[in-house]
Design a protein around this motif. Sequence first.
Motif, PDB file in Angstrom:
ATOM      1  N   ALA A 195     -13.534   1.978 -21.448  1.00  0.00           N
ATOM      2  CA  ALA A 195     -12.143   1.841 -21.038  1.00  0.00           C
ATOM      3  C   ALA A 195     -11.532   3.225 -20.790  1.00  0.00           C
ATOM      4  CB  ALA A 195     -11.347   1.109 -22.107  1.00  0.00           C
ATOM      5  N   THR A 221      -6.510   0.113 -14.197  1.00  0.00           N
ATOM      6  CA  THR A 221      -6.195   0.491 -15.573  1.00  0.00           C
ATOM      7  C   THR A 221      -6.190   2.007 -15.626  1.00  0.00           C
ATOM      8  OG1 THR A 221      -7.316  -1.492 -16.375  1.00  0.00           O
ATOM      9  CG2 THR A 221      -6.845   0.221 -17.985  1.00  0.00           C
ATOM     10  N   GLN A 280      -2.716   3.452 -22.493  1.00  0.00           N
ATOM     11  CA  GLN A 280      -3.380   2.905 -21.321  1.00  0.00           C
ATOM     12  C   GLN A 280      -2.481   1.843 -20.710  1.00  0.00           C
ATOM     13  OE1 GLN A 280      -7.775   2.036 -21.313  1.00  0.00           O
ATOM     14  NE2 GLN A 280      -7.077  -0.076 -21.399  1.00  0.00           N
ATOM     15  N   TYR A 281      -2.402   1.830 -19.390  1.00  0.00           N
ATOM     16  CA  TYR A 281      -1.516   0.899 -18.691  1.00  0.00           C
ATOM     17  C   TYR A 281      -2.279   0.193 -17.587  1.00  0.00           C
ATOM     18  CZ  TYR A 281       2.077   3.765 -20.957  1.00  0.00           C
ATOM     19  OH  TYR A 281       2.852   4.449 -21.875  1.00  0.00           O
ATOM     20  N   GLU A 282      -1.834  -1.021 -17.266  1.00  0.00           N
ATOM     21  CA  GLU A 282      -2.435  -1.775 -16.174  1.00  0.00           C
ATOM     22  C   GLU A 282      -1.404  -2.007 -15.074  1.00  0.00           C
ATOM     23  OE1 GLU A 282      -4.217  -5.379 -17.500  1.00  0.00           O
ATOM     24  OE2 GLU A 282      -5.976  -4.368 -18.342  1.00  0.00           O
ATOM     25  N   TYR A 283      -1.870  -1.921 -13.820  1.00  0.00           N
ATOM     26  CA  TYR A 283      -0.993  -2.095 -12.673  1.00  0.00           C
ATOM     27  C   TYR A 283      -1.702  -2.949 -11.628  1.00  0.00           C
ATOM     28  CZ  TYR A 283       1.081   2.160 -14.690  1.00  0.00           C
ATOM     29  OH  TYR A 283       1.630   3.097 -15.538  1.00  0.00           O
TER      30      TYR A 283
END
Length: 336
Positions: free
Chosen positions: A205, A238, A274-277
């Motif tokens: 990740a 991510t 951590q970010y998701e778009y």
Amino acid sequence: MGEVIRSQNDTWVRAEDASAIGALRRAAVALAESRGFDEEDAGQVAVAVSEAASNLVKHAVEGVMLIRPHPELNTAVEVVAIDRGPGMGDVSRALRDGYSTTGTLGIGLGGIARMASGYEVHSIPGRGTVLGMYFTARGAPRPATRVSGMTRPIGEETVCGDAFAVTDTDATTNVMLCDGLGHGSAAAYASQEAVRLFLENADLAPITVLERIHRGLGQTRGGAVAVASIDRTEGMVTFAGLGNVSAWITHQEGRQGMISVPGIAGHQARTLRQYEYAVPPHSMVVLHSDGLSDRWDITSYPGLLTRPPVVVAATMLRDAGTRRDDACVVTLRPWT
């Protein structure tokens, strides 16, 4: 892990006088021959590069050219020509054989297009032209043209303190960009260490990869680091970033920024996140170091996002890049 793409020490050559034409042609032929091109295929490269370089010398303002192994396919040769010249209002007309114009790359552009294995042009009157082309030996595979990256060192430095790496599989593209603190060999060492650590952990990740890079850069100057994983099946990215590296999802209506937390990889960091778009269709993911201004506006470049990533990266480096810092930009098209 899939195909690996990593930054090279890109050497940009100014095409300001006739002596540059021969030097660029010889460099292109030598690279083609080292990649297994026969005499005829290498000759096609020589003619196309000579024509492009000649037009830069004759008509361009601040014309430069890059010749390198294709970042997605080491057996192919990639050539990028950039200028700030008068540009062309009608590229399709300039592609006709025999058409002549005072604009950059107008003479012989049709021939260049015919000789290259793949090419693309983007030009705006008054702002300049970017030509990206690649060559493969007959019967050889062609690159996917899904991702591109470029570096340029500060001023007259010969090494760039910024670096990137990409791993690519059928469904996922993972990318890391590092802006080594400062510039010169010490900054380059930090960024290359980040590349090594990324490639050892790329299947994990993004936040885990970033944590390992942060721990591993403790004996270097450190730097700003961004790690992204693009799921092309789901249309999601991510992202985890540390420090002053810019990350964007760009589309025809504008762009969306991705969040990087303050700090310096290897030395100081807040809690990493951590970010998701979502990545809309027909968009592009762009990462760049602070060697490029973040004030660029994709909507001021009609049609640019329909071009391959190499043309987008080169345009950004030309217009948003600063000579006061090392620069690196990576462009990825998530949708295929």
